[in-house]
Design an enzyme around this catalytic site. Structure first.
Site, short mmCIF file in Angstrom:
data_model
loop_
_atom_site.label_atom_id
_atom_site.label_comp_id
_atom_site.label_asym_id
_atom_site.label_seq_id
_atom_site.Cartn_x
_atom_site.Cartn_y
_atom_site.Cartn_z
N HIS B 220 -6.60 -27.27 2.43
CA HIS B 220 -7.41 -26.52 3.38
C HIS B 220 -6.96 -26.65 4.83
O HIS B 220 -6.79 -25.65 5.51
CB HIS B 220 -8.90 -26.73 3.24
CG HIS B 220 -9.62 -25.63 3.94
ND1 HIS B 220 -9.67 -24.35 3.45
CD2 HIS B 220 -10.20 -25.56 5.15
CE1 HIS B 220 -10.25 -23.55 4.31
NE2 HIS B 220 -10.58 -24.26 5.35
N TYR B 224 -5.52 -24.07 8.50
CA TYR B 224 -5.71 -24.17 9.95
C TYR B 224 -4.40 -24.46 10.67
O TYR B 224 -4.23 -24.09 11.83
CB TYR B 224 -6.81 -25.18 10.29
CG TYR B 224 -8.15 -24.66 9.83
CD1 TYR B 224 -8.70 -23.55 10.44
CD2 TYR B 224 -8.82 -25.23 8.75
CE1 TYR B 224 -9.89 -23.01 9.99
CE2 TYR B 224 -10.00 -24.69 8.30
CZ TYR B 224 -10.54 -23.59 8.93
OH TYR B 224 -11.71 -23.06 8.48
N HIS B 371 -8.59 -12.28 0.20
CA HIS B 371 -9.00 -13.04 1.38
C HIS B 371 -7.79 -13.57 2.15
O HIS B 371 -7.67 -13.37 3.34
CB HIS B 371 -9.91 -14.20 0.95
CG HIS B 371 -9.99 -15.31 1.94
ND1 HIS B 371 -10.65 -15.17 3.14
CD2 HIS B 371 -9.47 -16.55 1.94
CE1 HIS B 371 -10.54 -16.30 3.83
NE2 HIS B 371 -9.81 -17.14 3.12
N PHE B 372 -6.88 -14.25 1.45
CA PHE B 372 -5.84 -14.93 2.26
C PHE B 372 -4.75 -13.97 2.73
O PHE B 372 -3.98 -14.32 3.62
CB PHE B 372 -5.32 -16.21 1.62
CG PHE B 372 -4.57 -16.10 0.32
CD1 PHE B 372 -3.36 -15.46 0.24
CD2 PHE B 372 -5.08 -16.72 -0.82
CE1 PHE B 372 -2.67 -15.40 -0.94
CE2 PHE B 372 -4.39 -16.65 -2.03
CZ PHE B 372 -3.18 -15.99 -2.08
N HIS B 373 -4.72 -12.74 2.18
CA HIS B 373 -3.82 -11.78 2.81
C HIS B 373 -4.41 -11.24 4.11
O HIS B 373 -3.68 -10.76 4.97
CB HIS B 373 -3.46 -10.64 1.84
CG HIS B 373 -2.38 -11.05 0.88
ND1 HIS B 373 -2.63 -11.73 -0.28
CD2 HIS B 373 -1.02 -10.94 0.94
CE1 HIS B 373 -1.49 -11.99 -0.91
NE2 HIS B 373 -0.50 -11.53 -0.19
N ARG B 435 -6.87 -13.80 -10.33
CA ARG B 435 -5.77 -13.81 -9.36
C ARG B 435 -4.48 -14.19 -10.08
O ARG B 435 -4.50 -14.66 -11.21
CB ARG B 435 -6.05 -14.81 -8.25
CG ARG B 435 -6.01 -16.24 -8.73
CD ARG B 435 -6.43 -17.23 -7.67
NE ARG B 435 -5.43 -17.44 -6.64
CZ ARG B 435 -5.44 -18.48 -5.80
NH1 ARG B 435 -6.40 -19.40 -5.88
NH2 ARG B 435 -4.52 -18.62 -4.89
N ARG B 436 -3.37 -13.99 -9.42
CA ARG B 436 -2.01 -14.34 -9.86
C ARG B 436 -1.83 -14.24 -11.36
O ARG B 436 -1.50 -15.21 -12.04
CB ARG B 436 -1.57 -15.70 -9.31
CG ARG B 436 -2.56 -16.83 -9.38
CD ARG B 436 -2.03 -17.98 -8.54
NE ARG B 436 -2.66 -19.24 -8.85
CZ ARG B 436 -2.38 -20.37 -8.23
NH1 ARG B 436 -1.47 -20.40 -7.30
NH2 ARG B 436 -2.98 -21.48 -8.55
#
Lengths: 161, 544, 43
Positions: B220, B224, B371-373, B435-436
């Site tokens: 996580h 950041y 989300h992470f794209h 996912r994936r």
């Protein structure tokens, strides 16, 4: 201290309030009402988990009837690239507790369009419960990458009238 | 001055962009596979064995290599220019860069030989070739070494400038490097203690649950580490590019310190649905993750207010129509502003991910890559493109090859991500699409998924075109024969208020102490328990 | 402090209100989706 603009102060107070309300909503829905995540159930040895033994329900995975038409337990063994059993039939209105573990790598277990969603980690048993109200079919699928056959790892739950 | 720093930055950026080029290539192919256009049979001829080998390249090169190399390179430039001081021990940074590159090559060879098709999470007991893990460790250690070069330079600057506030750009960058150094202790422990000895066969079994916990200790704060360099630009540079001033400089500093303190003790929110972690610990991490909402909200207000100051100084009026007075014609600015808009949705999705039992609805579904794209793929990557649009001209001494192409690139990235992000979020939340996964070959893929799969595929194709536009501009700039008339300087935003930030916002000790205490509270007891009861029963598997 | 030049960033406040409404709407819809799918431990 730092000078903070008055409108920004109000904005910060609103933000803190908002996130607190959200957090309380999570706490009540999970710990009071039972929309809960998996918690430690049992540790097992993945090397022997598939071996039939009197005290090993995963040696002979499948559905166990506790109260006919009402209450069931399903023991599901995950391995590359299939679940055993592949098909589970229960009557509508039954409450089923799923116990799932893996004999090899990590897998996932998700009954689609329901809240049963668990990470399957070798050495641990994942457990969640669901009540099937309506007769219909559900896919349960592996959602953790587990090798080249991952996309074919799935099964069906048939809720009978 | 800064000749050596510029050369180092250029090397880091060059490796980063090469990695993104190769890794990014697979992105559109994945989305085409989703709609039944499988190009992997063709790729077999050039040695790509499977969808998942391509996915491993996509994830490792984009999420780990592109980000880490770009960030260290950008910081080499930003820290030295912000402090107006050259690196005191440039050899350390050169060694760091070499270690990173050696690690990258060492990890890339097993992936390319299909000996490490384990994706970027490499969850044991899936077992890759040992050199994949050693290579990853070297990339991380190399980045630590570069960090040490920054710290020594900063310490020397501090001795020469007692009592002076650390410039914001340098402070934010240094905090990010320290955060990275602390955060990566988790994955370093996982690899060095659990995984590498086991991958060499020195120990028989490993504990997958413990390995996951070490992984997400790093996993996580990793996000950041990606995001804070974008914040350095949004706070420290972008207001200047918009003709404005930083609305609240002290609050910007506070935000960086809060991210240092709160980024690590939240990793269990990636493991809400794990069987081996008690509910109480998960809920504690939910609370700590929710506390990160505050620095995020502070950033939204502060950055937008800084841009508003610029827009109004440039003649913008009205409640919202001042937005049009922002410098949309500048691709560096436009890219970063569009990145922020996508981050609104990325941030709300992230809030949902951190929401404990909401993971029952979204965990490991396509919601997560959606989300992470929008976060690392947009907020971060599009901002890095925006930075590259001034940084590469500054380093090369040549003007940007084509401003219009750059503008088209930023907007196509924006719309491509919007389409793909929306499609993947809906497929995950409503239909539980995993996912994936090679969806085109999955028996359970339902007809109801098709419209959103097509939307995501269109997004993926637009992104592929956008990527090519970015690279044409970078190559065009570097090989251009034109020279800049005046050198391009780093944009540095001035604070809106002249009063300097209070001293407690320039003091490492209390913040580092809070950071360590929070990590000990959030991870100490649970990790001690998991280590004391380690279940070292899983042998390794090669499943590809 | 230069109180005179200090202006309330009205546009920012407006944008943040939209932002917060979006947060409530999108997070709320995910929360309701979860609630609609039933409990996961034995009642």
């Amino acid at each position: 201290m730092i000078h903070v603009d008055r409108s920004e102060k109000i904005y910060i107070i609103i933000s803190v309030t908002l996130i607190s309300v959200f957090f309380i909503a999570l706490g009540i829905s999970s710990f009071v009402y039972g929309f809960q995540v998996p918690v430690p159930e049992q540790r097992v040895d993945p090397r022997t988990i598939a071996t039939p033994a009197p005290d090993n329900p995963f040696g002979e995975p499948g559905l166990r009837e506790l109260v006919p038409g009402k209450k069931y337990e399903a023991y599901v063994l995950a391995q590359i690239w299939s679940f055993t059993p592949r098909e589970i039939r229960v009557p509508a209105g039954s409450t089923v507790t799923f116990y799932v573990t893996s004999k090899d790598v990590q897998h996932g277990f998700r009954i689609n369009e329901t809240n049963v969603n668990m990470q399957i980690v070798p050495g641990e048993v994942s457990k969640l419960t669901i009540t099937f109200d309506e007769p219909r079919e559900y896919d349960f699928i592996c959602h953790e990458y587990c090798g080249v056959g991952h996309q074919s790892m799935a099964g069906k739950i048939i809720v009978e009238p | 001055m800064f000749a050596r720093e510029h050369k180092l930055t250029a090397w880091h950026l060059g490796v980063a962009m090469t990695a993104l080029f190769i890794g990014g290539f697979f992105g559109p192919l994945q989305k085409l596979e989703y709609v039944g256009i499988n190009l992997y049979t063709t790729l077999n001829k050039i040695g790509i064995a499977s969808y998942y080998q391509g996915l491993t390249l996509h994830a490792v090169l984009n999420a780990l290599v592109w980000t880490t190399f770009f960030i260290v390179g950008f910081f080499t430039y930003a820290i030295t220019h912000s402090l107006d001081k050259e690196l005191t021990h440039p050899k350390i940074n050169i060694i760091g860069l070499i270690v990173m590159i050696v690690g990258l090559i060492m990890a890339a060879i097993p992936i390319l030989l299909n000996l490490a098709t384990v994706l970027f999470t490499f969850y044991p007991p899936m077992r890759a070739n040992p050199f994949f893990y050693i290579g990853l460790v070297l990339v991380v250690v190399g980045s630590w070494v570069c960090g040490w070069g920054f710290y020594l330079t900063y310490i020397a600057w501090r001795k020469e400038n007692p009592g002076v506030r650390t410039p914001l750009i340098a402070l934010g960058s240094l905090i990010t490097m320290v955060l990275w150094q602390i955060a990566t202790l988790g994955v370093a422990t996982e690899l060095l203690v659990l995984v590498i000895p086991w991958s060499f066969g020195l120990v028989e079994g490993t504990d997958p649950q413990l390995a996951r916990t070490f992984f997400w200790f790093t996993g996580h704060p990793l996000v950041y580490f990606w995001l804070l360099p974008a914040y350095v630009s949004w706070y420290g540079m972008l207001p200047k590019q918009a003709g404005g001033k930083l609305f609240s400089e002290p609050l910007a500093r506070l935000v960086f310190w809060l991210f240092l303190a709160l980024s690590v003790p939240v990793g269990l929110h990636h493991q809400y649905l794990d069987p081996g972690v008690p509910a109480g610990w998960k809920f504690l991490h939910a609370l700590l993750t929710y506390s990160l909402f505050i620095p995020s909200m502070l950033t939204a207000f502060n950055v937008v207010a800084s841009l508003e100051i610029g827009a109004r100084d440039n003649g913008g009026t009205g409640l919202l129509s001042w937005v049009r007075a922002l410098p949309w014609g500048d691709p560096s600015y436009a890219a970063q502003n569009l990145a922020m808009i996508l981050f609104v949705f990325g941030g709300i999705g992230g809030l949902t991910n951190s929401s404990y039992n909401l993971n029952l609805a979204i965990h490991n579904t396509s919601w997560v890559p959606g989300h992470f794209h929008l976060t690392v793929g947009s907020a971060v990557t599009l901002t890095f493109f925006g930075i590259a649009y001034w940084l590469v001209p500054s380093l090369s001494g040549k003007p940007l090859w084509n401003r219009k192409v750059a503008l088209v690139q930023t907007w196509t990235w924006f719309f491509g991500m919007l389409l793909m992000g929306n499609g993947l979020h809906i497929l995950g939340l409503n239909f539980g699409m995993p996912r994936r996964t090679m969806i085109g070959a999955a028996s359970y893929a339902a007809d109801a998924w098709t419209p959103m799969l097509i939307e995501a595929a269109i997004g993926g194709i637009i992104l592929g075109i956008s990527g090519l536009l970015f690279y044409s501009n970078m190559v065009g700039t570097v090989f251009s024969k034109k020279r800049l008339e005046a050198p391009i300087e780093m944009p540095v935003a001035e604070p809106y208020e002249s009063e300097p930030a209070p001293a407690w916002l320039d003091n490492w000790k209390p913040w580092l102490a809070v950071t360590v205490v929070l990590i000990l509270v959030a991870y100490g007891p649970i990790l001690v328990d998991m280590i004391a009861n380690a279940n070292m029963t899983s042998p390794g598997f090669k499943v590809w | 402090m230069e109180k005179k030049k200090y202006k309330v960033p009205q546009g920012t406040v407006a944008i943040m209100i939209i932002f917060i409404i979006l947060i409530i709407a999108l997070w709320g819809s995910a929360y309701l989706t979860m609630l609609s799918r039933g409990v996961t431990i034995t009642p």
